[in-house]
Design a protein around this motif. Structure first.
Motif, PDB file in Angstrom:
ATOM      1  N   GLU A  35       4.996   5.348  15.382  1.00 17.89           N
ATOM      2  CA  GLU A  35       4.729   4.368  15.146  1.00 17.89           C
ATOM      3  C   GLU A  35       2.302   4.819  14.062  1.00 17.89           C
ATOM      4  N   ASN A  36       2.182   6.523  15.449  1.00 19.31           N
ATOM      5  CA  ASN A  36       1.421   5.750  15.611  1.00 19.31           C
ATOM      6  C   ASN A  36       0.710   7.454  14.320  1.00 19.31           C
ATOM      7  N   HIS A  38       3.435   7.023  10.893  1.00 19.13           N
ATOM      8  CA  HIS A  38       2.621   6.165  10.382  1.00 19.13           C
ATOM      9  C   HIS A  38       1.380   6.043  10.123  1.00 19.13           C
ATOM     10  N   LYS A  39       0.945   5.213  11.462  1.00 20.86           N
ATOM     11  CA  LYS A  39      -0.183   4.532  10.804  1.00 20.86           C
ATOM     12  C   LYS A  39      -1.521   5.960  10.502  1.00 20.86           C
ATOM     13  N   GLU A  40      -1.698   7.281  10.837  1.00 21.35           N
ATOM     14  CA  GLU A  40      -2.439   7.908  10.576  1.00 21.35           C
ATOM     15  C   GLU A  40      -2.257   8.249   8.860  1.00 21.35           C
ATOM     16  N   GLN A  42      -1.273   6.315   6.910  1.00 21.51           N
ATOM     17  CA  GLN A  42      -1.830   5.773   5.878  1.00 21.51           C
ATOM     18  C   GLN A  42      -2.514   4.730   6.097  1.00 21.51           C
ATOM     19  N   TRP A  50      -3.159  -1.281   4.517  1.00 25.23           N
ATOM     20  CA  TRP A  50      -4.593  -1.163   5.525  1.00 25.23           C
ATOM     21  C   TRP A  50      -5.805  -1.490   5.572  1.00 25.23           C
TER      22      TRP A  50
END
Length: 163
Positions: A35-36, A38-40, A42, A50
């Motif tokens: 998850e982290n 993917h967030k980075e 994005q 986002w």
């Protein structure tokens, strides 16, 4: 069941319960890591919707990573594999020119395009593309921008000294 058997059964249940809890904890940690990551990605993706994502990532043409895939990504791996495959095809081309060509007084091999084309039909269907790539790398030389079957059969293809 006596007291000793009950203690063993309780220990076994505790161990199994801890294993199950540890397994779930590990899976949660792995998922949070994914998850982290993917967030980075994005957050730096200029097309991401986002909140807080960088919509105008500044690109610098002098950056060594400009127009290159992320190191270790599947795109980078596929690109490296393609480069290796093309290098192998160029080497096959050079070997075939030496095989069917002739040497000039300087010791360089040469062959006419028509003869190479007819020979290469049994080797590959990418002769012109490989010739152009080899020329770009400074391994062969020939006249013209593009070679066409029949029209350019007389064009001489020469292996350069570095090949």
């Amino acid at each position: 069941m006596d007291e000793r058997d009950t203690k063993h059964e309780n220990l076994r249940q505790e161990e199994n319960g801890n294993d199950h809890t540890d397994d779930i904890t590990n899976k949660i940690a792995i998922w949070r890591n994914v998850e982290n990551q993917h967030k980075e990605k994005q957050m730096i993706n200029p097309f991401s919707e986002w909140e807080g994502a960088s919509h105008r990532q500044k690109l610098d043409k002098d950056d060594i990573n400009y127009a290159r895939p992320i190191e270790g990504s599947m795109t980078a791996i596929r690109g490296q594999m393609a480069g290796e495959r093309i290098s192998g095809e160029i080497q096959t081309l050079i070997d075939n020119v030496r095989l069917i060509g002739q040497q000039d007084v300087d010791g360089r091999y040469y062959v006419r395009f028509g003869k190479l084309f007819n020979h290469y039909v049994s080797v590959s269907n990418k002769l012109v593309g490989i010739l152009m790539r080899a020329r770009k790398q400074g391994l062969v030389n020939f006249e013209g921008e593009m070679l066409w079957q029949r029209r350019d059969d007389h064009v001489v293809i020469t292996l350069l000294e570095s090949s």
